[in-house]
Design a protein around this motif. Structure first.
Motif, mmCIF file in Angstrom:
data_model
loop_
_atom_site.group_PDB
_atom_site.id
_atom_site.type_symbol
_atom_site.label_atom_id
_atom_site.label_comp_id
_atom_site.label_asym_id
_atom_site.label_seq_id
_atom_site.Cartn_x
_atom_site.Cartn_y
_atom_site.Cartn_z
ATOM 1 N N LYS A 170 -2.749 -8.615 -1.130
ATOM 2 C CA LYS A 170 -2.772 -7.249 -0.593
ATOM 3 C C LYS A 170 -3.648 -6.326 -1.436
ATOM 4 O O LYS A 170 -4.127 -6.694 -2.481
ATOM 5 C CB LYS A 170 -1.335 -6.709 -0.526
ATOM 6 N N GLY A 171 -3.825 -5.105 -0.932
ATOM 7 C CA GLY A 171 -4.688 -4.112 -1.566
ATOM 8 C C GLY A 171 -5.852 -3.828 -0.630
ATOM 9 O O GLY A 171 -6.030 -4.526 0.379
ATOM 10 N N THR A 174 -7.545 -6.432 2.183
ATOM 11 C CA THR A 174 -6.592 -7.553 2.023
ATOM 12 C C THR A 174 -7.253 -8.875 2.384
ATOM 13 O O THR A 174 -7.978 -8.978 3.374
ATOM 14 C CB THR A 174 -5.349 -7.305 2.907
ATOM 15 N N LEU A 196 -1.681 3.467 3.978
ATOM 16 C CA LEU A 196 -0.765 2.348 3.694
ATOM 17 C C LEU A 196 -0.220 2.390 2.265
ATOM 18 O O LEU A 196 0.709 1.638 1.935
ATOM 19 C CB LEU A 196 -1.484 1.015 3.901
ATOM 20 N N GLY A 200 7.098 0.737 0.145
ATOM 21 C CA GLY A 200 7.701 -0.051 1.209
ATOM 22 C C GLY A 200 6.719 -0.536 2.255
ATOM 23 O O GLY A 200 7.089 -1.305 3.155
ATOM 24 N N SER A 201 5.466 -0.121 2.147
ATOM 25 C CA SER A 201 4.461 -0.540 3.124
ATOM 26 C C SER A 201 4.295 -2.070 3.138
ATOM 27 O O SER A 201 4.099 -2.687 4.193
ATOM 28 C CB SER A 201 3.145 0.164 2.772
ATOM 29 N N GLY A 202 4.393 -2.686 1.966
ATOM 30 C CA GLY A 202 4.274 -4.138 1.900
ATOM 31 C C GLY A 202 5.468 -4.842 2.534
ATOM 32 O O GLY A 202 5.335 -5.926 3.108
ATOM 33 N N ASP A 203 6.638 -4.231 2.461
ATOM 34 C CA ASP A 203 7.823 -4.804 3.113
ATOM 35 C C ASP A 203 7.623 -4.815 4.631
ATOM 36 O O ASP A 203 8.022 -5.752 5.332
ATOM 37 C CB ASP A 203 9.070 -3.990 2.740
ATOM 38 N N HIS A 230 -0.983 -4.274 10.928
ATOM 39 C CA HIS A 230 -0.416 -3.401 9.890
ATOM 40 C C HIS A 230 -1.478 -2.381 9.462
ATOM 41 O O HIS A 230 -1.209 -1.173 9.374
ATOM 42 C CB HIS A 230 0.011 -4.287 8.710
HETATM 43 N N1 ADP Z 1 -5.976 1.914 -0.396
HETATM 44 C C1 ADP Z 1 -5.498 0.987 0.423
HETATM 45 N N2 ADP Z 1 -6.263 0.484 1.411
HETATM 46 C C2 ADP Z 1 -5.786 -0.447 2.231
HETATM 47 N N3 ADP Z 1 -4.530 -0.962 2.158
HETATM 48 C C3 ADP Z 1 -3.730 -0.506 1.197
HETATM 49 C C4 ADP Z 1 -4.153 0.479 0.276
HETATM 50 N N4 ADP Z 1 -3.128 0.732 -0.576
HETATM 51 C C5 ADP Z 1 -2.106 -0.051 -0.193
HETATM 52 N N5 ADP Z 1 -2.461 -0.802 0.867
HETATM 53 C C6 ADP Z 1 -1.610 -1.782 1.568
HETATM 54 O O1 ADP Z 1 -0.261 -1.296 1.537
HETATM 55 C C7 ADP Z 1 0.643 -2.376 1.262
HETATM 56 C C8 ADP Z 1 1.361 -2.127 -0.068
HETATM 57 O O2 ADP Z 1 2.201 -3.197 -0.355
HETATM 58 P P1 ADP Z 1 2.948 -3.356 -1.767
HETATM 59 O O3 ADP Z 1 1.981 -3.186 -2.883
HETATM 60 O O4 ADP Z 1 3.717 -4.617 -1.696
HETATM 61 O O5 ADP Z 1 3.912 -2.087 -1.810
HETATM 62 P P2 ADP Z 1 5.504 -1.987 -1.655
HETATM 63 O O6 ADP Z 1 6.092 -2.919 -2.690
HETATM 64 O O7 ADP Z 1 5.796 -0.550 -1.961
HETATM 65 O O8 ADP Z 1 5.884 -2.383 -0.283
HETATM 66 C C9 ADP Z 1 -0.209 -3.629 1.269
HETATM 67 O O9 ADP Z 1 -0.256 -4.169 2.582
HETATM 68 C C10 ADP Z 1 -1.586 -3.120 0.860
HETATM 69 O O10 ADP Z 1 -2.639 -3.950 1.299
#
Ligand code: ADP
Ligand code: NPW
Length: 274
Positions: A170-171, A174, A196, A200-203, A230
């Motif tokens: 992720k990030g 992705t 995103l 909780g976005s990753g959940d 997503h």
């Molecule tokens: N700048 C960004 N651009 C694109 N996607 C992002 C960005 N920042 C976060 N995300 C997405 O948001 C989600 C964050 O998940 P995570 O790091 O597991 O957070 P959490 O543990 O709070 O759920 C992932 O799907 C990630 O790819």
């Protein structure tokens, strides 16, 4: 007329949401239903929490304490969002012996060893979690999150090789990677942005991928499509102040948008945007 009914739309179980983080499991289960799963079951241990949960989200079902580490009624599992005080041997057994498709996320990833597992696995680490897994599993290299970020495709592919799972790193941008013997596939997501970046976005992502698995997509397609919708849900949301539950709620329209004009799920997703 469509013959769809809830029993044909798949059943997702979520193992997690303990020790002060029930929200993570609720988000994953809600996202699974917003992404089209017909049924979702959680296994919260605390009686107060069980009562509160039913008031908050009456759509969700609750497993008994005996079912908590297996949720046998589900076809697909999400393992890990908000999971603390895990039963290590129950999780090891689940991974080793259970052939159901599973998405392992967050704290659940600490319990993933070198593969192969008993069935299809999609792992959804953020860069910090990927670095911790690689540091534990890759004897050939020393890893930290800076190294993961400096070569994200390599890190995702190496983790896929080691675990034999599909890895969703992720990030921003992705990456989805699969390394099955000589065949290596890598996809980079083109949807999603700062909306995103909220707790909780990753959940939510884990629940979305699980729903697509439960609806019958192959693991690779489910991982790519889940990441895509997503991101699209984030793109269709306000760029500031969006909550993870908003992203989960936006999944339903994002799925409609992404699948318009195709015979979903068999003719979808196209790989065009990866
Ligand atoms: N700048 C960004 N651009 C694109 N996607 C992002 C960005 N920042 C976060 N995300 C997405 O948001 C989600 C964050 O998940 P995570 O790091 O597991 O957070 P959490 O543990 O709070 O759920 C992932 O799907 C990630 O790819
Ligand atoms: N409402 C609830 O119940 C919620 C519950 N939740 C639950 O909380 C549990 C712990 O999960 P968690 O991700 O918060 O902690 P953890 O694994 O220590 O990661 C932090 C480390 O990783 C790194 N890092 C992260 N992202 C990165 C990135 N994109 N790019 C680069 N680095 C990145 C970051 O590094 P830094 O940027 O700080 O250097 C930091 O070191 C988990 O079970 C989850 O489900 C949450 O979902 C929230 C909502």
């Amino acid at each position: 007329m469509s013959a769809a009914h809830k029993g044909r739309r798949g059943h997702v179980g979520v193992i997690g949401g303990s020790g002060g983080m029930p929200g993570a499991a609720i988000l994953a289960a809600t996202a699974a239903m917003r992404a089209g799963a017909g049924l979702a079951t959680l296994a919260p241990g605390d009686p107060e929490l069980r009562r509160a949960l039913i008031e908050l989200r009456p759509e969700l079902m609750l497993a008994t304490a005996e079912q908590a580490w297996k949720i046998p009624q589900a076809q697909v599992l999400v393992v890990g969002p908000g999971l603390v005080n895990a039963d290590r041997s129950a999780l090891a057994e689940l991974n080793r012996d259970d052939a159901r498709a599973m998405v392992w996320d967050a704290s659940g990833l600490e319990h993933q060893d070198a593969g192969p597992a008993a069935g299809p696995r999609v792992l959804t680490p953020h860069p910090g979690e990927a670095a911790r897994m690689l540091a534990r599993l890759d004897r050939a290299g020393s890893w930290d999150s800076a190294r993961v970020q400096s070569n994200r495709a390599l890190a995702a592919t190496r983790l896929a090789e080691l675990t034999r799972a599909i890895v969703v790193l992720k990030g921003a941008g992705t990456i989805v990677a699969e390394a099955d013997g000589a065949r290596v596939r890598v996809a980079i997501c083109t949807t999603g942005g700062p909306a995103l970046a909220t707790a909780g976005s990753g959940d939510v992502l884990a629940g979305a991928i699980a729903a697509l698995l439960a609806r019958g997509l192959e693991p690779w397609a489910a991982a790519c499509a889940g990441v895509h919708v997503h991101g699209l849900a984030g793109d269709r949301s306000p760029q500031n102040g969006t909550l993870a539950l908003d992203i989960a709620d936006a999944l339903a329209l994002a799925l409609d948008e992404a699948s318009t004009g195709t015979a979903w799920p068999s003719g979808w997703p196209t790989q065009a945007r990866y």
